[in-house]
Design a protein around this motif. Structure first.
Motif, PDB file in Angstrom:
ATOM      1  N   ARG A 171       2.163   6.213  -3.153  1.00  0.00           N
ATOM      2  CA  ARG A 171       2.182   6.402  -1.685  1.00  0.00           C
ATOM      3  C   ARG A 171       2.733   7.784  -1.346  1.00  0.00           C
ATOM      4  O   ARG A 171       2.245   8.448  -0.443  1.00  0.00           O
ATOM      5  CB  ARG A 171       3.074   5.348  -1.031  1.00  0.00           C
ATOM      6  N   VAL A 177      -3.631   4.327   2.724  1.00  0.00           N
ATOM      7  CA  VAL A 177      -3.999   3.446   1.609  1.00  0.00           C
ATOM      8  C   VAL A 177      -3.016   2.273   1.532  1.00  0.00           C
ATOM      9  O   VAL A 177      -1.807   2.481   1.501  1.00  0.00           O
ATOM     10  CB  VAL A 177      -4.003   4.216   0.267  1.00  0.00           C
ATOM     11  N   VAL A 178      -3.560   1.082   1.525  1.00  0.00           N
ATOM     12  CA  VAL A 178      -2.726  -0.110   1.346  1.00  0.00           C
ATOM     13  C   VAL A 178      -2.947  -0.584  -0.090  1.00  0.00           C
ATOM     14  O   VAL A 178      -4.001  -1.131  -0.415  1.00  0.00           O
ATOM     15  CB  VAL A 178      -3.125  -1.234   2.330  1.00  0.00           C
ATOM     16  N   PRO A 179      -1.974  -0.332  -0.979  1.00  0.00           N
ATOM     17  CA  PRO A 179      -2.197  -0.695  -2.387  1.00  0.00           C
ATOM     18  C   PRO A 179      -2.144  -2.205  -2.600  1.00  0.00           C
ATOM     19  O   PRO A 179      -1.621  -2.946  -1.756  1.00  0.00           O
ATOM     20  CB  PRO A 179      -1.050  -0.004  -3.112  1.00  0.00           C
ATOM     21  N   ASN A 216       3.496  -3.817   4.085  1.00  0.00           N
ATOM     22  CA  ASN A 216       2.739  -2.930   3.199  1.00  0.00           C
ATOM     23  C   ASN A 216       1.600  -2.247   3.968  1.00  0.00           C
ATOM     24  O   ASN A 216       1.328  -1.057   3.776  1.00  0.00           O
ATOM     25  CB  ASN A 216       2.158  -3.777   2.051  1.00  0.00           C
ATOM     26  N   ILE A 217       0.960  -3.027   4.846  1.00  0.00           N
ATOM     27  CA  ILE A 217      -0.119  -2.458   5.667  1.00  0.00           C
ATOM     28  C   ILE A 217       0.468  -1.528   6.726  1.00  0.00           C
ATOM     29  O   ILE A 217      -0.012  -0.406   6.928  1.00  0.00           O
ATOM     30  CB  ILE A 217      -0.939  -3.589   6.338  1.00  0.00           C
ATOM     31  N   LEU A 221       0.222  10.519  -1.996  1.00  0.00           N
ATOM     32  CA  LEU A 221      -0.797  10.633  -0.944  1.00  0.00           C
ATOM     33  C   LEU A 221      -0.244  11.257   0.340  1.00  0.00           C
ATOM     34  O   LEU A 221      -1.001  11.593   1.233  1.00  0.00           O
ATOM     35  CB  LEU A 221      -1.387   9.255  -0.640  1.00  0.00           C
ATOM     36  N   ALA A 273       3.034   0.265   6.639  1.00  0.00           N
ATOM     37  CA  ALA A 273       3.466   1.552   6.067  1.00  0.00           C
ATOM     38  C   ALA A 273       2.311   2.536   5.940  1.00  0.00           C
ATOM     39  O   ALA A 273       2.520   3.754   5.949  1.00  0.00           O
ATOM     40  CB  ALA A 273       4.102   1.316   4.696  1.00  0.00           C
ATOM     41  N   ALA A 274       1.092   2.008   5.840  1.00  0.00           N
ATOM     42  CA  ALA A 274      -0.070   2.899   5.695  1.00  0.00           C
ATOM     43  C   ALA A 274      -0.617   3.346   7.051  1.00  0.00           C
ATOM     44  O   ALA A 274      -1.528   4.169   7.107  1.00  0.00           O
ATOM     45  CB  ALA A 274      -1.158   2.189   4.897  1.00  0.00           C
TER      46      ALA A 274
END
Lengths: 310, 367
Positions: free
Chosen positions: B205, A78-80, A142-143, B208, A145-146
């Protein structure tokens, strides 16, 4: 792969997401399009098991994830929307931290970190502190990290908000590559219609917590197949001329935009002579006339009566 | 738990200034307060306008200075009066052969106390002169002193264990108090990392990820304990072993009390976290509440000065009062484990309740 049935979320009695149905097949790239406050983030929070729905269900391969979210969490990246990173640490240290909490084995973690940094184009700047990065670079970390645990499904919540065009293009290319080359299933939420058009095979349009339309880009555009979109510019404008245009036969909608006046008329109807007459009767000249190809933005406008940026 | 702990540690290694500032602050404040305490003798200028002024001043300076609370200093008359007028001295003393006059700008409580003391000294001297009659006063004074050394009725003060009663050490109290007080800030700011992570999205994060919630909380809270205890440890070691402050013979027990205090404060910080939504709110509330605790716990005052039962009850709700009690008992009275069990248990009880309520409040918050 993922099936979302009648998903509803209420906060203090107010429904912010209502009866949302979405399905995603393996390897698909799905867009969730809607203006700010449409309920996109709440929907993906429920899909990713961060938020319990008031009613409805999220099924992964036929099994509900509401009571047992472990399975979906294992395959989900998930990229918040917010920059969920430690700004005091470097890009590499952040990725190491997220890799460790995701349980990526020590012997492969460093290689994975280098891979994802390469993917987002920050390999050379991995030792720099995140707080020194531009907004776009932060979003790329951020991306990254997902992606460390090689997720099968990637959910991106408005990943390009407020960033420079170079980073935006880099992010879009990365997502495209992940979907087309790695086969990652992508759920991409945005209020930028052009991003969704570029990336996604199917689109869900949300407004006021509900899905107002869904389908492939072609299917959605066909909603406007019975209409023509015309953009005109006038030497001057006033309420009277707008009213006169509205009264022309076969014109269904007239909106004043920052570029002039947008007219939606019945497809194939010949309105040009009536239009010129109506405008000139007010002593105003028609300076530009353009037939436009309808976009998802027009579909959204047609369905909700407002633009995506409203 | 370990990745969370390591990430917090890395952040502090990158920017260690909060912890360094708190350690230096603990030492500086202890020095400043201790120095102020040592200088707590009140200077009183004295002068005489008699023809034999040197003789009068010399005689009474010697007799008056036989006291720990005041320091009588022979001063020029003009200067002494000016000091009182300008408020530099509470009062001055004009001396006569067998009398005195207190010169003060206002009739304050301090002036009354000074006058009481001076009156006692002059009365005793007058009694001695009367007893001496025509004989030599100094000879009579020596006779009285010798008699009092072997007086038929004597009072001896002993501690409960039969040993010497140790004098209360205010410097030690301030050292412990300030060290614990500043560690409360460090611990609170670190526990606030939970709220920061929640606001930034890092917490989501982690949720999850396969890391359990217990692991997430433990990582943050154990790190907060670790950094708070390390700060106390460094300050106490520096004072005890480098600056040669006498912290008693049971340094290990002192560290144990400090550790239990740190655990308890982590829990209290977690409880406050349960009432806030943002790190900024926490900082605002925490920095407003924490400075009150040492005041109501009597950290800056000699023991027994706070007698209000409400204040004492409120102070008992926080770990500081119990930690101070245990630390002073160990350092001054060589207290053993059995004597500090109660404060330790009370601190742990505060810790368990605060942690339970705090984590529940944090978990129940929807937004």
């Amino acid at each position: 792969m993922i099936e979302i049935n009648k998903l509803t979320k209420s906060f203090k009695g107010k429904k912010v997401v209502e009866d949302v149905d979405i399905y995603m097949d393996e390897g698909e790239s799905i867009g969730l399009l809607g203006p700010n406050g449409a309920g996109k983030s709440t929907t993906i929070s429920m899909i990713s098991s961060l938020l319990k729905p008031t009613s409805g269900d999220v099924k992964l391969n036929g099994k509900s994830t509401i009571k047992n979210p472990a399975e979906i969490r294992r395959i989900l990246g998930v990229v918040p929307q917010e920059i969920a990173l430690y700004e005091e640490l470097s890009a590499h240290e952040n990725l190491k931290f997220f890799g460790e909490i995701y349980g990526v084995k020590r012997n492969v973690l460093e290689q994975r970190i280098q891979n994802v940094l390469d993917m987002v184009g920050l390999k050379k700047r991995q030792k720099e502190l995140v707080k020194t990065f531009s907004g776009g670079m932060k979003r790329r970390v951020n991306i990254a990290a997902a992606l460390l645990h090689n997720p099968e499904i990637l959910i991106l919540d408005e990943p390009t908000v407020g960033i420079d065009p170079q980073s935006r293009s880099h992010i879009l290319e990365t997502v495209k590559k992940l979907n087309r080359e790695n086969g990652t299933t992508v759920l991409y939420t945005s209020h930028y219609m052009e991003e969704v058009e570029q990336l996604c095979e199917r689109v869900y349009i949300m407004d006021h917590g509900r899905v107002v339309a869904a389908g492939s880009k072609e299917e959605l555009l066909s909603i406007l197949s019975s209409e023509d979109t015309i953009q005109i510019n006038l030497s001057d404008t006033n309420d009277e001329v707008v009213e006169k245009i509205k009264s022309i036969k076969n014109i269904r909608r007239v909106d004043e935009t920052k570029n002039g006046i947008r007219i939606i008329s019945k497809k194939g109807s010949n309105i040009l002579s009536d239009l010129v007459h109506a405008v000139e009767s007010e002593g105003i000249h028609l300076t530009n006339f353009q037939m436009e190809t309808p976009s998802l933005e027009d579909v959204f406008l047609h369905l909700t009566g407002r633009t995506l940026r409203d | 738990m370990l990745p969370v702990f390591k990430a917090q540690l890395k952040k502090d290694i990158r920017s260690p200034w909060t912890v360094i500032l708190m350690i230096v602050g603990s030492m500086l404040l202890t020095f400043i307060f201790a120095d102020t305490d040592q200088q707590s003798k009140i200077d009183v200028p004295i002068f005489s306008s008699e023809s034999n002024k040197e003789e009068v001043e010399e005689k009474w300076e010697l007799l008056l200075n036989n006291n720990q609370g005041y320091s009588f200093v022979v001063t020029d008359e003009k200067e002494a009066r000016a000091e009182v007028e300008e408020g530099d001295s509470e009062a001055a003393l004009q001396l006569f052969d067998n009398d005195y006059q207190v010169i003060a700008a206002a009739d304050s409580r301090a002036v009354q106390l000074l006058e009481d003391y001076v009156h006692t000294v002059f009365t005793q001297e007058a009694q001695l002169r009367a007893a001496a009659g025509s004989e030599n006063v100094e000879a009579t004074r020596n006779e009285v002193d010798v008699y009092l050394e072997n007086a038929p009725l004597q009072m001896q003060i002993e501690s409960i264990e039969g040993g010497e009663v140790p004098e209360h050490n205010m410097i030690l109290q301030l050292l412990f108090g300030i060290t614990l007080f500043l560690s409360m800030f460090t611990i609170g700011f670190k526990v606030n990392g939970v709220t920061s992570d929640k606001v930034s999205g890092v917490w989501d994060r982690m949720i999850l990820s396969p890391t359990s919630k217990t692991g997430m909380y433990t990582g943050h809270l154990f790190y907060s304990f670790f950094i708070g205890f390390t700060q106390i440890f460094i300050v106490l070691v520096l004072f005890h072993y480098v600056l040669d402050y006498d912290l008693g013979y049971h340094f290990g027990m002192i560290l144990t009390v400090a550790a239990v205090f740190a655990i308890s404060m982590v829990s209290v910080s977690m409880l406050i976290t349960g009432f806030v939504k943002t790190p900024e709110q926490f900082n605002m509330i925490y920095t407003s509440v924490i400075p009150i605790i040492p005041i109501i716990s009597g950290v800056y005052m000699p023991p027994g000065l706070i007698s209000n039962p409400i204040l004492l009850f409120v102070a008992d709700l926080f770990p500081l009062a119990h930690a101070m009690e245990a630390l002073m008992d160990i350092a001054l009275f060589d207290a053993g484990w059995s004597e500090i069990t109660l404060p330790l248990v009370l601190m742990l009880l505060i810790g368990v309740i605060s942690m339970g309520v705090g984590v529940n409040l944090v978990e129940r918050r929807k937004d």
